[in-house]
Design a protein around this motif. Structure first.
Motif, PDB file in Angstrom:
ATOM      1  N   ASP A  65       0.823  -1.209   0.000  1.00  0.00           N
ATOM      2  CA  ASP A  65       0.000   0.000   0.000  1.00  0.00           C
ATOM      3  C   ASP A  65       0.859   1.262   0.000  1.00  0.00           C
ATOM      4  OD1 ASP A  65       1.069   0.040   2.513  1.00  0.00           O
ATOM      5  OD2 ASP A  65      -0.816   0.375   3.566  1.00  0.00           O
ATOM      6  N   ASN A  67       1.861   3.693  -1.829  1.00  0.00           N
ATOM      7  CA  ASN A  67       1.890   4.649  -2.935  1.00  0.00           C
ATOM      8  C   ASN A  67       2.498   5.981  -2.516  1.00  0.00           C
ATOM      9  OD1 ASN A  67      -0.256   5.764  -1.544  1.00  0.00           O
ATOM     10  ND2 ASN A  67      -1.786   5.332  -3.116  1.00  0.00           N
ATOM     11  N   VAL A  71       5.880   8.019  -4.342  1.00  0.00           N
ATOM     12  CA  VAL A  71       6.124   9.459  -4.511  1.00  0.00           C
ATOM     13  C   VAL A  71       7.503   9.824  -3.969  1.00  0.00           C
ATOM     14  CG1 VAL A  71       5.393  11.773  -3.774  1.00  0.00           C
ATOM     15  CG2 VAL A  71       3.675  10.104  -4.506  1.00  0.00           C
ATOM     16  N   ASP A  74      10.332   8.596  -6.260  1.00  0.00           N
ATOM     17  CA  ASP A  74      10.525   9.434  -7.446  1.00  0.00           C
ATOM     18  C   ASP A  74      11.102  10.805  -7.072  1.00  0.00           C
ATOM     19  OD1 ASP A  74       9.573   7.389  -9.022  1.00  0.00           O
ATOM     20  OD2 ASP A  74       7.504   8.127  -9.022  1.00  0.00           O
ATOM     21  N   THR A  96       7.907  11.585 -14.306  1.00  0.00           N
ATOM     22  CA  THR A  96       7.606  10.373 -13.538  1.00  0.00           C
ATOM     23  C   THR A  96       6.965  10.726 -12.196  1.00  0.00           C
ATOM     24  OG1 THR A  96       9.484   9.227 -14.540  1.00  0.00           O
ATOM     25  CG2 THR A  96       8.604   8.274 -12.523  1.00  0.00           C
ATOM     26  N   THR A  99       3.383  11.817 -12.448  1.00  0.00           N
ATOM     27  CA  THR A  99       2.494  10.659 -12.606  1.00  0.00           C
ATOM     28  C   THR A  99       2.236   9.980 -11.265  1.00  0.00           C
ATOM     29  OG1 THR A  99       3.275  10.284 -14.869  1.00  0.00           O
ATOM     30  CG2 THR A  99       2.200   8.435 -13.770  1.00  0.00           C
ATOM     31  N   SER A 100       3.299   9.729 -10.486  1.00  0.00           N
ATOM     32  CA  SER A 100       3.109   9.036  -9.200  1.00  0.00           C
ATOM     33  C   SER A 100       2.313   9.897  -8.225  1.00  0.00           C
ATOM     34  CB  SER A 100       4.455   8.609  -8.593  1.00  0.00           C
ATOM     35  OG  SER A 100       5.291   9.708  -8.369  1.00  0.00           O
ATOM     36  N   GLY A 102      -0.039  11.989  -9.207  1.00  0.00           N
ATOM     37  CA  GLY A 102      -1.406  11.884  -9.718  1.00  0.00           C
ATOM     38  C   GLY A 102      -2.067  10.569  -9.333  1.00  0.00           C
ATOM     39  N   ASP A 103      -1.244   9.518  -9.155  1.00  0.00           N
ATOM     40  CA  ASP A 103      -1.763   8.194  -8.795  1.00  0.00           C
ATOM     41  C   ASP A 103      -1.928   8.020  -7.280  1.00  0.00           C
ATOM     42  OD1 ASP A 103      -1.783   7.470 -11.444  1.00  0.00           O
ATOM     43  OD2 ASP A 103       0.151   6.424 -11.374  1.00  0.00           O
ATOM     44  N   PHE A 104      -1.504   9.004  -6.511  1.00  0.00           N
ATOM     45  CA  PHE A 104      -1.550   8.873  -5.052  1.00  0.00           C
ATOM     46  C   PHE A 104      -2.988   8.714  -4.569  1.00  0.00           C
ATOM     47  CE2 PHE A 104      -1.958  10.855  -0.826  1.00  0.00           C
ATOM     48  CZ  PHE A 104      -1.118  10.012  -0.109  1.00  0.00           C
ATOM     49  N   ASP A 105      -3.214   7.693  -3.748  1.00  0.00           N
ATOM     50  CA  ASP A 105      -4.555   7.384  -3.232  1.00  0.00           C
ATOM     51  C   ASP A 105      -4.640   7.822  -1.769  1.00  0.00           C
ATOM     52  OD1 ASP A 105      -6.994   6.372  -2.520  1.00  0.00           O
ATOM     53  OD2 ASP A 105      -6.389   4.266  -2.621  1.00  0.00           O
ATOM     54  N   LYS A 118      -5.049  16.707  -1.053  1.00  0.00           N
ATOM     55  CA  LYS A 118      -5.493  17.083  -2.403  1.00  0.00           C
ATOM     56  C   LYS A 118      -4.819  18.384  -2.841  1.00  0.00           C
ATOM     57  CE  LYS A 118      -9.758  17.996  -5.032  1.00  0.00           C
ATOM     58  NZ  LYS A 118      -9.573  19.415  -5.395  1.00  0.00           N
TER      59      LYS A 118
END
Length: 204
Positions: A65, A67, A71, A74, A96, A99-100, A102-105, A118
């Motif tokens: 988990d 994510n 970040v 990178d 890169t 992108t990571s 943007g993918d952060f949950d 956010k």
């Protein structure tokens, strides 16, 4: 004419000495103030002694988990590219990182934390994107603000690895960044003043 040259040389030498002294003073470590770890995140317990391989040590954190650790991974790779004065690599890694980010949950965090994350992520993505398309001087300007965003993010997500907030007193009135090593490798000056800075804070 000789007197004029002497008058010009003296202040130039004085300025150079002040710059060197400021950097040397900045390299002394101050007592570290730990930052509280608000949330548990997976992170590998790898040791890093030379400050150049932060990204390599973080790669395994991208499993599970972690994510937020993707970040950080990178971010450290980007930092190392700037330390190495590598504009092309920093462009790739800026993309890169964007992108990571943007993918952060953020779904596992509280509503307040999600709102803060956010805002942090949106700002960080913008600066990472600028880094992906800029010359190295401009990349370093954006990296300063990006580093603040990532530091704010870590204050919420936490980290099991000890991170070091480092500080360069010379760049843009004083600028901070994160590292996995106590050894100072300056991303704002690279080879020009590689070891200029100090450990400002430990983040656990």
């Amino acid at each position: 004419m000789k007197t004029i040259k002497q008058k010009l040389i003296i202040p130039i030498i004085a300025i150079a000495l002040v710059s060197v002294t400021a950097c040397k003073d900045g390299s002394k470590n101050e007592p570290a103030a730990p930052m509280s770890n608000e949330m548990h995140k997976e992170n590998p317990n790898h040791d890093n002694s030379d400050g150049h391989h932060d990204g390599q040590n973080m790669e395994m954190a991208m499993n599970g988990d972690g994510n937020g650790q993707a970040v950080l991974n990178d971010y450290f790779n980007l930092k190392n590219a700037l330390v190495g004065d590598d504009n092309g690599k920093a462009k790739e890694l800026g993309a890169t990182l964007a992108t990571s980010l943007g993918d952060f949950d953020a779904s596992q965090y509280t509503d307040t934390q999600q709102s803060e994350l956010k805002d942090i992520v949106e700002d960080a993505v913008e600066h990472a994107e600028h880094i992906s398309e800029s010359d190295i001087a401009h990349q370093r300007e954006h990296f300063k603000i990006l580093s603040k965003d990532v530091t704010d993010m870590v204050a919420i997500t936490g980290t099991e690895n000890t991170l070091y907030q480092q500080f360069c007193p010379m760049y843009d009135g004083g600028s901070a960044w994160l590292s996995m090593s106590k050894d100072v490798k300056n991303p704002y000056y690279g080879s020009q003043m590689l070891n200029c800075g100090k450990v400002q804070k430990e983040i656990n």
